[in-house]
Design an enzyme around this catalytic site. Structure first.
Site, PDB file in Angstrom:
ATOM      1  N   GLN A  27       3.726   4.508  -1.330  1.00 42.34           N
ATOM      2  CA  GLN A  27       2.281   4.597  -1.139  1.00 42.34           C
ATOM      3  C   GLN A  27       1.857   6.053  -1.000  1.00 42.34           C
ATOM      4  O   GLN A  27       2.432   6.805  -0.214  1.00 42.34           O
ATOM      5  CB  GLN A  27       1.799   3.842   0.092  1.00 42.34           C
ATOM      6  CG  GLN A  27       0.259   3.811   0.133  1.00 42.34           C
ATOM      7  CD  GLN A  27      -0.333   3.281   1.413  1.00 42.34           C
ATOM      8  OE1 GLN A  27      -0.191   3.877   2.460  1.00 42.34           O
ATOM      9  NE2 GLN A  27      -1.029   2.147   1.320  1.00 42.34           N
TER      10      GLN A  27
ATOM     11  N   CYS B 187      -7.156   3.279   4.589  1.00 35.76           N
ATOM     12  CA  CYS B 187      -6.975   3.980   5.859  1.00 35.76           C
ATOM     13  C   CYS B 187      -8.296   4.593   6.325  1.00 35.76           C
ATOM     14  O   CYS B 187      -8.907   5.392   5.609  1.00 35.76           O
ATOM     15  CB  CYS B 187      -5.925   5.080   5.718  1.00 35.76           C
ATOM     16  SG  CYS B 187      -5.646   5.973   7.265  1.00 35.76           S
TER      17      CYS B 187
ATOM     18  N   ASN C 231      -3.353  -8.879   4.674  1.00 35.20           N
ATOM     19  CA  ASN C 231      -2.889  -7.953   5.706  1.00 35.20           C
ATOM     20  C   ASN C 231      -3.880  -7.967   6.864  1.00 35.20           C
ATOM     21  O   ASN C 231      -5.068  -8.190   6.660  1.00 35.20           O
ATOM     22  CB  ASN C 231      -2.765  -6.544   5.109  1.00 35.20           C
ATOM     23  CG  ASN C 231      -2.399  -5.492   6.127  1.00 35.20           C
ATOM     24  OD1 ASN C 231      -3.075  -4.484   6.259  1.00 35.20           O
ATOM     25  ND2 ASN C 231      -1.335  -5.706   6.870  1.00 35.20           N
TER      26      ASN C 231
ATOM     27  N   ALA D 217       2.189  -5.429   9.476  1.00 42.24           N
ATOM     28  CA  ALA D 217       2.247  -4.069   9.996  1.00 42.24           C
ATOM     29  C   ALA D 217       2.731  -4.081  11.446  1.00 42.24           C
ATOM     30  O   ALA D 217       3.928  -4.023  11.719  1.00 42.24           O
ATOM     31  CB  ALA D 217       0.887  -3.388   9.866  1.00 42.24           C
TER      32      ALA D 217
END
Length: 509
Positions: free
Chosen positions: A105, A134, A232, A260
């Site tokens: 990534q 992000c 996610n 995560a």
């Protein structure tokens, strides 16, 4: 040789880092995936997640500009492929074990930079992902991460360029937009770029883990597109154990699930048989950290995330006080493992160095004049170097200027330079940590062989320094008289050390 007490697959010999077998294209349906996490998704965590049952692992986000400065190096001691920054810091380390299951990534806001980095790492990873979710400032301030969500044209440009430019599958990871309709429309546009899958963190960019994950939005996306959707964001509300992964997948109608924080706290969440005791998980993590020479600060950080409420225990306090990998091992009663593993590495390094020296001796040009010397700038006046003296001597003797040929040794990334002066070659037998130091050492060998001063402080009066002082005095006089201080370039050349812009090749392996 296998290290005693190693996790499955932990070996100090076997497959090499250079093997380039044809990869089986990644499938993103029905998979359990380790999410990209800054400071967490380094090699030890990725390998441990694979051990416990993860199908695919993502590395932490790495910025394109930083990666473009890196050089790909085969680490023969660790049997890894390292991407090394100019300051010798390893930015990304990978190994054969994960090559068909690791997705790289990157953070990027520029299509051409993204492509350059993708091509740099393509042969060592299974896929390339662009971070578009992000929300942290370090990512968004450069137009990366969640900042891309407001620039669909740039998203399209980056992804289309990557899909057309590399052979490996391309994915991206996004957050949801304020409305379901806008999110679905964006994902449909992304799908048209040809990417292999899309990961969706079911929160808006301003939302944090304590906010509920929007399963309904992920579900709407899953039903609107044909590419695999990876759900996610379920660690807080859903995923407490392995069985919950399927529950989250059904709630979102997603093809796969990306985990995560639940994996950061205990990577054995991927284990269908249930969690392993945390002590065993941490010890397995430490074994990988030692085996792959992970920086102790990163190891310490990841272990602290696992300990969580136990940080105030005796062991937790020892971990927090640790200032080296060895001290971390001792805090977990693994001192013997550390000593045994490092001894194996030292023996292997010595063996490889001996082998390389033998090869170096066989390749050695008998016409090269050699000495064991190093350049120590403390022995020279400021701004005066052997290379400057050698250049000055060549001009005085009407020889062509010195030509430096520098190579880097893959094993330890040290440099050796050969300088050619008047058709004779000179080099130091000692390898240096930088190209500049290696060239200075070669210049010293040449100067000493010729019996020419090299500019050291102990040699007394320094004619180059005197020239510089006279030049400075002339400049002051000119300034006092209002004269133009600009000098012809041929004068300046006498006092500026010349350097080569050539790329430094690696020694043949």
């Amino acid at each position: 040789m296998t290290v005693r007490g190693s996790p499955p697959g932990l070996s100090l010999s076997g497959g090499t880092a250079t093997g380039m077998t044809v990869n089986t294209p990644l499938c993103f349906r029905g998979k359990k995936i380790l999410a990209p996490m800054v400071r967490v998704g380094t090699l030890p965590m990725r390998l441990l997640a694979l051990d416990y049952g993860a199908d695919i692992v993502y590395c932490e986000e790495l910025i394109d500009i930083k990666m473009m400065q890196c050089k790909r190096v085969i680490n023969e001691v660790l049997e890894t492929v390292d991407f090394v920054a100019p300051n010798d810091r390893v930015v990304f380390r990978t190994c054969e074990r994960e090559r068909e299951r690791v997705v790289f990534q990157m953070g990027s806001a520029d299509a051409e930079r993204a492509l350059a980095v993708a091509k740099l790492v393509e042969s060592d990873v299974a896929g390339i992902d662009i971070n578009m979710g992000c929300p942290k400032e370090y990512s968004t301030k450069g137009g990366m991460g969640a900042a891309l969500l407001s620039d669909p044209d740039k998203i399209e440009s980056i992804l289309t360029t990557l899909v057309k430019g590399i052979c490996k599958p391309v994915t991206c990871k996004i957050r949801i937009l304020p409305s379901v309709e806008d999110t679905v429309n964006l994902v449909k546009r992304i799908e048209k770029t040809g990417i292999a899958a899309i990961a969706v963190h079911g929160r808006k960019k301003e939302e944090r883990p304590q906010h509920p994950v929007h399963c309904d939005v992920i579900k709407a996306i899953s039903e609107a597109v044909s590419i695999p959707v990876i759900a996610n964001g379920g660690s807080h509300d859903f995923i407490k154990e392995y069985a919950d992964i399927e529950t989250f997948q059904k709630a979102t109608a997603a093809s796969s699930v990306m985990i995560a924080r639940a994996a950061m706290w205990n990577p054995s969440v991927f284990r269908k048989e249930g969690f392993c005791p945390l002590k065993d998980v941490m010890q397995d993590y430490i074994k990988y950290a030692v085996r792959y020479d992970n920086h102790y600060t990163n190891t310490k950080y990841c272990l602290c995330q696992m300990l969580r409420e136990q940080l105030e225990t005796t062991q937790g306090k020892k971990l927090q006080a640790a200032q080296s990998t060895q001290e971390i091992c001792e805090a977990f009663e693994m001192g013997d493992f550390y000593e045994e593993t490092t001894a194996i590495f030292e023996a292997k390094k010595t063996s490889l160095e001996t082998k390389m020296q033998d090869e170096d001796d066989q390749m050695e040009d008998p016409d090269v004049i050699k000495m064991a010397v190093r350049f120590d700038k403390r022995e020279y006046p400021p701004q005066i170097t052997p290379k400057m003296y050698l250049l000055e001597w060549c001009r005085k003797e009407k020889h062509p200027q010195p030509v430096y040929e520098t190579v880097q040794r893959p094993l330890d990334r040290l440099f050796c330079s050969v300088v050619t002066v008047a058709e004779q070659k000179y080099r130091s037998t000692l390898w240096d940590k930088s190209k500049k130091l290696a060239e200075q050492a070669a210049a010293i060998v040449c100067l000493r062989t010729l019996g020419v001063p090299e500019g050291k402080l102990c040699e007394g009066e320094n004619h180059l320094m005197n020239k510089r002082k006279r030049r400075d005095q002339e400049g002051l006089i000119s300034r006092d008289h209002g004269e133009d201080l600009a000098e012809p370039s041929h004068k300046k050349a006498n006092f500026i050390e010349e350097t080569s812009d050539m790329n430094v090749p690696e020694m043949p392996r």
